[in-house]
Design an enzyme around this catalytic site. Sequence first.
Site, short mmCIF file in Angstrom:
data_model
loop_
_atom_site.label_atom_id
_atom_site.label_comp_id
_atom_site.label_asym_id
_atom_site.label_seq_id
_atom_site.Cartn_x
_atom_site.Cartn_y
_atom_site.Cartn_z
N GLU A 189 7.89 1.81 14.61
CA GLU A 189 8.60 2.52 13.56
C GLU A 189 8.54 4.02 13.86
O GLU A 189 7.76 4.48 14.70
CB GLU A 189 7.97 2.22 12.19
CG GLU A 189 8.11 0.75 11.84
CD GLU A 189 7.97 0.45 10.36
OE1 GLU A 189 6.90 0.67 9.80
OE2 GLU A 189 8.97 -0.05 9.78
N GLU A 212 5.00 -4.80 11.73
CA GLU A 212 3.92 -3.83 11.53
C GLU A 212 2.81 -4.53 10.78
O GLU A 212 2.90 -4.73 9.57
CB GLU A 212 4.43 -2.63 10.71
CG GLU A 212 5.44 -1.77 11.42
CD GLU A 212 4.87 -1.05 12.62
OE1 GLU A 212 3.63 -1.03 12.78
OE2 GLU A 212 5.66 -0.52 13.41
N ASN A 224 0.79 -1.23 0.00
CA ASN A 224 0.00 0.00 0.00
C ASN A 224 0.83 1.29 0.00
O ASN A 224 0.37 2.31 -0.50
CB ASN A 224 -1.00 -0.01 1.17
CG ASN A 224 -0.34 -0.24 2.50
OD1 ASN A 224 0.84 -0.59 2.57
ND2 ASN A 224 -1.08 -0.03 3.56
N CYS A 239 -3.38 0.17 6.99
CA CYS A 239 -3.42 -0.76 8.13
C CYS A 239 -4.07 -0.17 9.37
O CYS A 239 -4.72 -0.86 10.13
CB CYS A 239 -2.01 -1.20 8.46
SG CYS A 239 -0.92 0.22 8.66
P1 NDP Z 1 1.22 -9.84 3.17
O1 NDP Z 1 1.30 -10.24 4.58
O2 NDP Z 1 0.54 -10.73 2.22
O3 NDP Z 1 2.69 -9.61 2.58
C1 NDP Z 1 3.62 -8.72 3.18
C2 NDP Z 1 4.99 -8.99 2.61
O4 NDP Z 1 5.51 -10.23 3.15
C3 NDP Z 1 5.02 -9.15 1.10
O5 NDP Z 1 6.21 -8.57 0.60
C4 NDP Z 1 5.02 -10.65 0.93
O6 NDP Z 1 5.50 -11.09 -0.31
C5 NDP Z 1 5.92 -11.07 2.08
N1 NDP Z 1 5.78 -12.46 2.50
C6 NDP Z 1 4.70 -13.28 2.39
N2 NDP Z 1 4.96 -14.49 2.94
C7 NDP Z 1 6.22 -14.44 3.44
C8 NDP Z 1 7.05 -15.36 4.14
N3 NDP Z 1 6.63 -16.59 4.46
N4 NDP Z 1 8.30 -14.96 4.49
C9 NDP Z 1 8.73 -13.71 4.21
N5 NDP Z 1 7.98 -12.79 3.53
C10 NDP Z 1 6.74 -13.14 3.16
O7 NDP Z 1 0.58 -8.37 3.19
P2 NDP Z 1 0.05 -7.51 1.97
O8 NDP Z 1 1.18 -7.18 1.06
O9 NDP Z 1 -1.17 -8.15 1.43
O10 NDP Z 1 -0.34 -6.14 2.73
C11 NDP Z 1 -1.51 -5.97 3.41
C12 NDP Z 1 -1.32 -6.19 4.90
O11 NDP Z 1 -0.28 -5.37 5.40
C13 NDP Z 1 -2.55 -5.84 5.70
O12 NDP Z 1 -2.81 -6.81 6.67
C14 NDP Z 1 -2.16 -4.54 6.38
O13 NDP Z 1 -2.86 -4.28 7.55
C15 NDP Z 1 -0.70 -4.71 6.59
N6 NDP Z 1 -0.07 -3.41 6.71
C16 NDP Z 1 0.40 -3.03 7.94
C17 NDP Z 1 0.96 -1.79 8.12
C18 NDP Z 1 1.51 -1.38 9.44
O14 NDP Z 1 2.37 -0.51 9.46
N7 NDP Z 1 1.08 -1.92 10.55
C19 NDP Z 1 1.03 -0.83 7.02
C20 NDP Z 1 0.55 -1.35 5.78
C21 NDP Z 1 0.01 -2.60 5.65
P3 NDP Z 1 4.50 -11.18 -1.57
O15 NDP Z 1 3.18 -10.61 -1.19
O16 NDP Z 1 5.19 -10.38 -2.58
O17 NDP Z 1 4.39 -12.63 -1.91
#
Ligand code: NDP
Length: 485
Positions: A459, A251, A154, A285
Amino acid sequence: MTHPAQPKASHFINGEYVEDTAGTPIPVIYAATGEQIATVYAATPAIVEQALSTAKAAQKEWAKMTGTERGRILRRAADIMREHNHDLSVLETYDTGKPLQETLVADATSGADALEYFGGLAASLTGEHIPLGEDWVYTKREALGLCVGIGAWNYPTQIACWKGAPALACGNSMVFKPSETTPLCALKVAEILIEAGAPAGVFNVVQGMGEVGGALVTDPRVDKVSLTGSVPTGKKVYAAAAAGMKHVTMELGGKSPLIIFDDADIDNAVGGAINGNFYSSGQVCSNGTRVFVQKGIKEKFLARLAERTGNAILGDPMDEATSFGPMVTENQMNIVLGYIKKGKEEGARVICGGARADMDGYYIQPTVFADVTDEMTIAREEIFGPVMSVLDFETEEEVVARANDTEFGLSAGVFTKDFTRAHRVIGNLEAGSCFINSYNDAPVEAPFGGVKASGVGRENSKEAIKHFSQVKSVYVRMGDVEAAF
Ligand code: NDP
């Protein structure tokens, strides 16, 4: 003709773009049209190895530089980022589909804020002197070493900077993996750091899906993992990091409460609810997606909310008049539409929106549900789209208990003119980042992060320094050593 969003190559390692087309191709789709605008390739094991060994080697020299020198480079990177804000914002819009109206003020700008803030702090990272009579202890704040950053889709520029800037300020190096959905912006951050004078290898970007993230997290050379993502991914990454006893920052997601008491200024409260649900088309998020409204003002609040939500301008994200963009992907759109369907089936009342918008791209109408109850799926699960649930409440005690009845604990907000009540309610809410008469502000000066399942660590602010450094304590004896034998 090549689209302007197509990067020179997929990865950025040791100060330059690197390609390896043997990796799985990742198409980059522009969410406003569904058109493929670029292709990158997931990192092969050889690319992962190159990034990690480069970052490991570069870290030692980087940490030897003075904080003033490191800080100067970060602040220069902030200036370059601001000079190129327009182009970087256009790229952010291509990467995510978010309207330019937002990206011009929220993405490269907040990335630049982080580089400037942590650049400013770098020279002041000192230890303590602890006198013990004749003897004394001194402490040193040292880098952790090699850090891995993994981003959600995002805020691709902001996330790279929120992780990279404090990591580098403390003398760490970083390998950053963006979300496969938004691979473009982090490459620019890496390019800008080099232009600002960062040594090659200090900040590297590799592309890929979860398995590339997994390979980075489990590598024994890695000292710290900072993830922005969902709770299920957070649990996996935290467990993998724990196996190697690595430091973590998590996060993660939320289902945050926004509580509106009947003495609140209605227009400000409606503004807070809009900012906390519809900015970035709801893909934030910290969103306050459970809007608890005290019964006396419910219908007045809903009427004003519907009226103002009707002013959202859905359209071409590159048109600065557009105030509401598409979902990041077709898949995310379908997930959100599934939740809207569930909300209707479970008996919530649609106040506005409630469907896909009748246009190209992955647009969903900003949607408000009223009469939502605590058990409904839309009140329990993170939707990550433009779906606001309005719930009724009568008393403060009741609403605090209901607001806390969730596994999440990222954010919380309260609108009231009674400041004693505002502070008392915030004091009783289980959340890391809270707001009084506002919602979703995220200045770099303030700590950001969650409690409960929403995360570990913080953060931004001076807190982030603690999570990217460690303290060495050194006992100095001035006299003779006494020993038992
Ligand atoms: P995901 O949890 O699907 O993915 C986050 C990242 O982790 C991606 O780069 C993903 O790769 C990677 N990833 C997935 N599986 C693994 C693994 N087993 N080991 C290491 N890395 C892995 O989140 P989204 O990208 O769908 O983002 C949305 C989510 O993020 C929501 O739940 C939102 O609330 C949260 N979020 C939290 C924030 C905060 O600051 N608290 C801010 C913004 C979002 P890939 O997807 O490329 O396969």
